[in-house]
Scaffold this active site. Structure first.
Site, PDB file in Angstrom:
ATOM      1  N   CYS A  69      -4.797   2.391  -3.792  1.00  0.00           N
ATOM      2  CA  CYS A  69      -3.568   2.916  -3.190  1.00  0.00           C
ATOM      3  C   CYS A  69      -2.388   1.965  -3.402  1.00  0.00           C
ATOM      4  O   CYS A  69      -1.514   1.825  -2.535  1.00  0.00           O
ATOM      5  CB  CYS A  69      -3.752   3.208  -1.697  1.00  0.00           C
ATOM      6  SG  CYS A  69      -4.938   4.508  -1.358  1.00  0.00           S
TER       7      CYS A  69
ATOM      8  N   ASP B 280       2.885  -4.271   8.064  1.00  0.00           N
ATOM      9  CA  ASP B 280       1.638  -3.537   7.867  1.00  0.00           C
ATOM     10  C   ASP B 280       0.502  -4.526   8.070  1.00  0.00           C
ATOM     11  O   ASP B 280       0.221  -5.357   7.215  1.00  0.00           O
ATOM     12  CB  ASP B 280       1.610  -2.942   6.460  1.00  0.00           C
ATOM     13  CG  ASP B 280       0.297  -2.236   6.131  1.00  0.00           C
ATOM     14  OD1 ASP B 280      -0.604  -2.213   6.988  1.00  0.00           O
ATOM     15  OD2 ASP B 280       0.176  -1.719   5.010  1.00  0.00           O
TER      16      ASP B 280
ATOM     17  N   HIS C  10       0.861  -1.181   0.000  1.00  0.00           N
ATOM     18  CA  HIS C  10       0.000   0.000   0.000  1.00  0.00           C
ATOM     19  C   HIS C  10       0.898   1.231   0.000  1.00  0.00           C
ATOM     20  O   HIS C  10       2.011   1.208   0.521  1.00  0.00           O
ATOM     21  CB  HIS C  10      -0.880  -0.039   1.253  1.00  0.00           C
ATOM     22  CG  HIS C  10      -1.969   0.978   1.303  1.00  0.00           C
ATOM     23  ND1 HIS C  10      -1.747   2.290   1.654  1.00  0.00           N
ATOM     24  CD2 HIS C  10      -3.309   0.871   1.077  1.00  0.00           C
ATOM     25  CE1 HIS C  10      -2.891   2.951   1.643  1.00  0.00           C
ATOM     26  NE2 HIS C  10      -3.857   2.121   1.286  1.00  0.00           N
TER      27      HIS C  10
ATOM     28  N   GLN D  61      -4.705  -5.082   7.009  1.00  0.00           N
ATOM     29  CA  GLN D  61      -5.672  -6.034   6.460  1.00  0.00           C
ATOM     30  C   GLN D  61      -5.704  -7.353   7.215  1.00  0.00           C
ATOM     31  O   GLN D  61      -6.661  -8.121   7.075  1.00  0.00           O
ATOM     32  CB  GLN D  61      -5.360  -6.306   4.984  1.00  0.00           C
ATOM     33  CG  GLN D  61      -5.478  -5.094   4.083  1.00  0.00           C
ATOM     34  CD  GLN D  61      -6.892  -4.569   3.988  1.00  0.00           C
ATOM     35  OE1 GLN D  61      -7.858  -5.306   4.165  1.00  0.00           O
ATOM     36  NE2 GLN D  61      -7.029  -3.290   3.696  1.00  0.00           N
TER      37      GLN D  61
ATOM     38  N   LYS E 286     -10.865  -0.524  10.272  1.00  0.00           N
ATOM     39  CA  LYS E 286     -11.036  -1.716   9.430  1.00  0.00           C
ATOM     40  C   LYS E 286     -11.449  -2.930  10.254  1.00  0.00           C
ATOM     41  O   LYS E 286     -11.658  -4.015   9.703  1.00  0.00           O
ATOM     42  CB  LYS E 286      -9.732  -2.018   8.685  1.00  0.00           C
ATOM     43  CG  LYS E 286      -9.329  -0.943   7.676  1.00  0.00           C
ATOM     44  CD  LYS E 286      -8.068  -1.333   6.923  1.00  0.00           C
ATOM     45  CE  LYS E 286      -7.539  -0.202   6.055  1.00  0.00           C
ATOM     46  NZ  LYS E 286      -8.435   0.113   4.922  1.00  0.00           N
TER      47      LYS E 286
END
Length: 434
Positions: free
Chosen positions: A387, A209, A132, A212, A235
């Site tokens: 993104c 990261d 991302h 997700q 999220k």
């Protein structure tokens, strides 16, 4: 196996869960809302919404700064969320949990504080093409400033990291590996623990990261072996405006502060200051109190369901979606088998190596046209580059359509998605055949 399946069904009562989300009862142009855009942001249950209202109605106050009753209640609720997150990701201490505005801010904090103290000319930062922009641009900025070099791991044909190149490229010059745990485009779940071992063997650190992954599966920073983990609460059923940076305590203690001001200080003189203890050293100014407190309600909601149950539910949805994609690719104009290159689906086909994120293209139909037609059917997906512009170039496309699932989605909604895709192909089919 049977008892486990029965337990899973009891834990994940979809009808009951859906009743907790008021927005799911909404209609779009007379059609029931089907929300398939949770990789973008998740919907919020009543428990989270109520927590925000309760704070503002009953104990609105600043935290950590005074001793009156409202502040004591607000501080206790605020810090309770920190403790919940500590347990949620299996961290050693709540002092390792830093509240930020989002995952982007968390990664930037690492780049500006740790990065500028540790990255020198000639050092290498290892990334992947699936990152991302939030886990790419900060490192581009740092590398340009410091004269460091960015290296990008290669991807296999089905969108997984080529571990042979990883073993070759993570070497003595590597200072940091920054990698997404789960791709927001491909759905790929990356082998973070293996990459962490490769990094640590070279004396490098690894940032993950988790935007997700943390909302969708059980996470243990101990098992991942990472040094930094960034994620966003919006999220994972929580409000917008709350992110988390977790890092090992010894790393945080050595990092210089990022923002200066109230709360992050110990003693201030006219020409000098000392920093506060962790985690407040990195939390300058009044925080997003209401939304942090409501994030605790989101964590409690997920804990009550069980993250393994969430993961198993999404595996079932992903299996079903892969089956439907395969059937759809072989069906053209409603009268038999057609060319299977009309539909292009990106990412792994093995559900154990992917999450419930499905990016696709339908012939020459622009993803925005697909998104518009689906929206007219009450179905919310995302269309664009997500993104991830470098990944789009890697895939040789400008954009994709993307459907993403969460704990409140059903197989029936997937059926309606493909029915609507069939309608889109029928309406725009004259441009869909390559």
């Amino acid at each position: 196996m049977g008892s486990h399946t029965g337990e899973l069904k009891r834990m994940l009562d979809i009808n009951k869960i859906r009743q907790d989300f008021p927005i799911l009862s909404r209609e779009i142009d007379g059609k029931p809302l089907i929300y398939l855009d949770s990789a973008n942001t998740s919907q919020k249950p009543n428990q989270v919404i109520d927590a925000i209202v309760d704070y503002y109605k009953h104990y609105n106050s600043n935290v950590h700064r005074t001793i009156h009753k409202l502040s004591e209640e607000a501080t206790a609720a605020f810090e309770e969320t920190r403790e919940l997150i500590t347990d949620f990701i299996k961290a050693d201490s709540s002092q390792e949990i830093i509240f930020t505005a989002n995952a982007t801010a968390a990664i930037n904090l690492v780049a500006y504080s740790w990065g500028r103290a540790n990255i020198k000319a000639g050092d290498e930062i290892i990334l992947s093409p699936m990152e991302h922009h939030s886990n790419l641009v900060p490192w581009q900025m740092l590398a340009a400033e410091r004269g460091a070099k960015l290296l990008f791991l290669e991807l296999t044909d089905d969108g997984q990291i080529d571990m042979e190149t990883a073993k070759e490229w993570i070497g003595p010059r590597t200072k940091l590996v920054a990698i997404t745990h789960m791709s927001n485009v491909l759905g790929t779940i990356n082998p973070v623990a293996e990459l962490a071992k490769l990094a640590h063997a070279q004396g490098a650190l690894i940032l993950v990261d988790g935007a997700q992954s943390v909302p969708h599966m059980p996470i243990s920073v101990q098992e991942l072996g990472c040094d930094f983990l960034a994620f966003s609460l919006h999220k994972m059923l929580g409000p917008t405006g709350v992110g988390v940076l977790w890092a090992k305590r010894k790393i945080l203690e050595a990092m210089p502060p990022f923002l200066g001001g109230g709360s992050m200080i110990g003693v201030v003189k006219l020409t000098s200051f000392t920093t506060n203890e962790l985690p407040f050293k990195f939390e300058a100014g009044t925080p997003n109190i209401a939304d942090v407190i409501a994030s605790g309600a989101a964590i409690n909601y997920l804990n009550n369901i069980g993250m393994q149950a969430v993961r198993e539910h999404e595996i079932e949805l992903s299996k079903y979606a892969l089956q439907k994609f395969a059937e759809f690719a072989q069906y053209k104009n409603g009268n038999g088998a057609g060319s299977d290159d009309e539909l292009v689906l990106y990412g792994p086909r093995d559900v154990s190596k992917r999450g419930g994120v499905f990016s696709f293209n339908l012939g020459d139909i622009h993803p925005h046209d697909i998104g518009q037609i689906l929206s007219e059917e009450g179905i919310a997906i995302r269309a664009g580059h997500h993104c991830c512009q470098p990944l789009m170039r890697e895939l040789n496309v400008q954009s994709t359509a993307r459907a993403s699932f969460y704990l409140y989605n059903t197989k029936e909604e997937i059926d309606k998605l493909f029915s609507a895709l069939g309608h889109a192909r029928k309406v725009l089919g004259h441009v869909a055949i390559r």
